[in-house]
Each structure stands twice: as C-alpha cells, then as structure tokens.
Design an enzyme around this catalytic site. Sequence first.
Site, mmCIF file in Angstrom:
data_model
loop_
_atom_site.group_PDB
_atom_site.id
_atom_site.type_symbol
_atom_site.label_atom_id
_atom_site.label_comp_id
_atom_site.label_asym_id
_atom_site.label_seq_id
_atom_site.Cartn_x
_atom_site.Cartn_y
_atom_site.Cartn_z
ATOM 1 N N LYS A 1 -11.780 -6.630 -3.795
ATOM 2 C CA LYS A 1 -12.907 -4.885 -4.168
ATOM 3 C C LYS A 1 -12.133 -4.483 -5.531
ATOM 4 O O LYS A 1 -12.883 -3.585 -5.584
ATOM 5 C CB LYS A 1 -13.375 -4.732 -3.133
ATOM 6 C CG LYS A 1 -14.486 -6.034 -1.780
ATOM 7 C CD LYS A 1 -14.739 -5.141 -0.956
ATOM 8 C CE LYS A 1 -14.850 -6.076 0.416
ATOM 9 N NZ LYS A 1 -14.516 -5.776 1.606
ATOM 10 N N LYS B 1 0.454 -1.419 -0.623
ATOM 11 C CA LYS B 1 0.035 0.348 0.045
ATOM 12 C C LYS B 1 1.179 1.411 -0.462
ATOM 13 O O LYS B 1 0.392 2.232 -0.417
ATOM 14 C CB LYS B 1 -0.892 -0.132 0.853
ATOM 15 C CG LYS B 1 -1.870 -1.124 0.943
ATOM 16 C CD LYS B 1 -3.144 -0.536 2.027
ATOM 17 C CE LYS B 1 -4.380 -1.496 1.089
ATOM 18 N NZ LYS B 1 -5.083 -1.858 2.363
ATOM 19 N N LYS C 1 -5.098 -11.677 -6.933
ATOM 20 C CA LYS C 1 -5.974 -11.778 -5.358
ATOM 21 C C LYS C 1 -7.113 -11.203 -5.808
ATOM 22 O O LYS C 1 -7.507 -10.183 -5.973
ATOM 23 C CB LYS C 1 -5.574 -11.990 -4.343
ATOM 24 C CG LYS C 1 -6.785 -11.454 -2.999
ATOM 25 C CD LYS C 1 -5.942 -11.009 -1.673
ATOM 26 C CE LYS C 1 -7.095 -9.317 -0.850
ATOM 27 N NZ LYS C 1 -7.098 -9.213 -0.219
HETATM 28 P P1 AMP Z 1 -11.602 -7.831 2.860
HETATM 29 O O1 AMP Z 1 -12.465 -7.731 1.817
HETATM 30 O O2 AMP Z 1 -9.772 -7.323 2.514
HETATM 31 O O3 AMP Z 1 -12.433 -6.977 4.015
HETATM 32 O O4 AMP Z 1 -11.244 -9.418 3.085
HETATM 33 C C1 AMP Z 1 -12.434 -10.013 4.102
HETATM 34 C C2 AMP Z 1 -11.847 -11.360 4.198
HETATM 35 O O5 AMP Z 1 -12.659 -12.017 2.738
HETATM 36 C C3 AMP Z 1 -10.589 -12.232 5.277
HETATM 37 O O6 AMP Z 1 -10.755 -12.728 6.162
HETATM 38 C C4 AMP Z 1 -10.198 -13.011 2.929
HETATM 39 O O7 AMP Z 1 -8.621 -12.977 4.006
HETATM 40 C C5 AMP Z 1 -10.741 -12.458 2.802
HETATM 41 N N1 AMP Z 1 -10.320 -12.395 1.628
HETATM 42 C C6 AMP Z 1 -10.561 -11.477 0.741
HETATM 43 N N2 AMP Z 1 -10.387 -11.137 -0.763
HETATM 44 C C7 AMP Z 1 -10.283 -13.055 -0.274
HETATM 45 C C8 AMP Z 1 -9.850 -13.650 -1.590
HETATM 46 N N3 AMP Z 1 -9.704 -12.861 -3.597
HETATM 47 N N4 AMP Z 1 -9.833 -14.866 -1.805
HETATM 48 C C9 AMP Z 1 -9.546 -15.795 -0.424
HETATM 49 N N5 AMP Z 1 -9.814 -15.058 0.803
HETATM 50 C C10 AMP Z 1 -9.293 -13.858 0.737
#
Ligand code: AMP
Length: 329
Positions: A194, A111, A191
């Site tokens: 969003k 970041k 990965k």
């Molecule tokens: P976030 O959207 O970054 O707040 O992620 C929320 C949860 O979703 C966390 O536990 C992340 O590790 C999981 N997560 C987000 N993106 C992925 C992805 N592409 N694959 C697996 N887990 C994900």
Amino acid sequence: MKRIFSGIQPSGRLHIGNYFGAIKNWLQLQNEYQCIWGIVDYHAITVPYKTDELEERVIDCTASYLAAGLDPEKSILMIQSKVKAHTELTWILNTISPISWLERVPTYKDKSKQFSSNLNMGLLDYPVLMAADVILYKANAVPVGEDQLPHLELCREIVRRFNHIFGKTFPEPKAIIKKGAFVKGLDGKNKMSKSLNNCIYLDENPDDIWEKLSTAVTDPQRVRKTDAGNPEICNIFSLHKLLSSKSQIEYCKVGCQTADIGCLECKKILSENIIQELSPIRARLIELKKNKKYLKEILMNGIEKSRKIAEQTMTEVYDKIGIKYKFLK
Ligand code: AMP
Ligand code: TRP
C-alpha cells in the site's frame, strides 16, 4: 476447535497482494478453525498517517473482508483498538522481550532507515503488539504472507519465554503460508504494498486494471517482441500462476520462451482473468461501503465476542504474573 488470528492494517485500500497472500486463503480456514480477523489500527499508526482518513480506511478494510468472502456467521471481525487488552498484554510482553530481539527484526531494520528522522518506539515494538494480538486469543495458527514470518518467529520466542518464566499459558502459534504468499508489485522489484505505488486494488475498475498492467514491468531482458523471454523471472507470469487456467499458463510460458507471443498478449489474458476474479468483489465492496449500519453491527458483535475471550486470557495472565492482589478483594 483450534483458533486463528490474523489481521490487516487499515493503511490504505486492500490490494491483490493482501488478497492472494492473506484473505483468499482465509476463506477455507473459516470452516476449519474458530477465526478472528482483526483490523489492526494500532499497527497502522506506527508510521505517518492522516488522522481524518483512518475511519474511512477501517470501513474500507471491513467492507473488503466481507466482499472477499469472509463470513461473519462463521468468523469474528473486529478492530484491534476496541479491545483494550491488546495494548495491555503488549505492555506485559514488553517486560520479557529483549530489545536485541526486536532490533533484529527485518521490517524494523527497513523502517528504521525509511523513517530515520522520526524513529519511534512503536516501530520497534510493532512485533510485540502483533504477538499480543495472536496470543490474547491463544491462537494456534496465523495465516499470513511470507513477509510476516520473522514476526511470527519472534512471537513464538516470546511465548516460549513467557511460558518458561510464568508457567505454561500460551500455545506456540504456527504460521500458515499458502500459494500467493509473496505477490510482487507492478514495478517488478518490490513486494506489492500500500505504501508503494505498485498495486492493483481490490476495487480497481477494469479500465484501470488494464492500464496498470499494460505498463507493468516484465522480464527486463526481453526488450523486443522477437526476443525470447524467461517467464520464471517475469512478474506477470507469477500473477498468471495465481489466476490463470493451466492451459493459459502453459500457452503464455511456451509463447514467451519461443517469442511466439508478445508481453501485451500475455498481459491481456492476465488482465481478463484479474477482472473476472475482482469484478464480483468490487461490486460487493461498493455496495457494502454504502451500508455502514451493517458494517457497524458486524464489528460491534465481533468486538464483544473478542472482549470475552480476551478477558478470560487476561484473568489467567494477571494470575500468572502476580497481579492478583487478594487484599483488594
Ligand atoms: P498489511 O497490508 O501489511 O497489513 O498485510 C496484511 C496481510 O497481507 C499480511 O498477511 C501480509 O503478509 C499480506 N500481504 C501484504 N502484502 C503482500 C504481498 N505483496 N504479497 C503477499 N502477501 C502480502
Ligand atoms: N503485521 C501484519 C502486517 O503488516 C499485520 C498484523 C498485525 C497481523 N497483527 C497481526 C497479522 C496478527 C497476523 C496476526 O501484515
């Protein structure tokens, strides 16, 4: 009963990476632990965002939790910023978190490149806030996707340090990582995230699911349908492993390796399985988003329960760190 805390940032609609990496695994855990599922809005504001969209994101995230099957009778659903102790404990943890530990965190390094012209303290401090989220509830375990492991390792280091300086207070939370912990985006590179345009969202309609899949990247070596492919490096195949039946997985694997089937046929099978898995979630999500009164009730209830637990921890923390000031009593 052992406790769990995990959360998702309300920074956009939830996608199947969040679903397979996090929420789907949370469903079973609700029966084994006392679970607190946070909507971590203070994390979401560490990167540029639209103030007039945040509320909608929080509503969407709450409705997605419920639509995916989190049960408010079993678990607590809450909003991070509504329990003030999250930021208060963060401040206390800041005083024992070496900057060098924070600068080592991979997401901070990424970041700091991405936001080099506006590198704010919040990005550096992000993992300390996350540690506070977890230990405020003395959580024993944290189910997350693979990308969160460095954050949790840091959380454990902070816990060890706190316990060492002030006396045993917090358990060291362990990560729970399950199948689906790393879902690649449709670009086949990054990965699913969003912030990148590479997602299938939980409320995606069937036509859009197919349209997105049909143009998704597969094994880059497989240029023509007659070329044999390598499923193990194909993004679509990794999604099959999460969604398809054993016989479908075998059919696609062998069909790809022998060039008996083309990528489109393989994608069609996957598309139908995604549509089948997401359709009931999508229908519930659309209904739930209309019922804001119900969402409010669940959150207010969860926030109140969270505050009670947080208050107990903070009383102990004040005591341990010497903020007890008897003369004021
Ligand atoms: P976030 O959207 O970054 O707040 O992620 C929320 C949860 O979703 C966390 O536990 C992340 O590790 C999981 N997560 C987000 N993106 C992925 C992805 N592409 N694959 C697996 N887990 C994900
Ligand atoms: N950092 C996590 C993510 O981006 C979200 C998060 C914030 C979290 N606080 C947490 C996850 C506490 C687990 C526990 O995915």
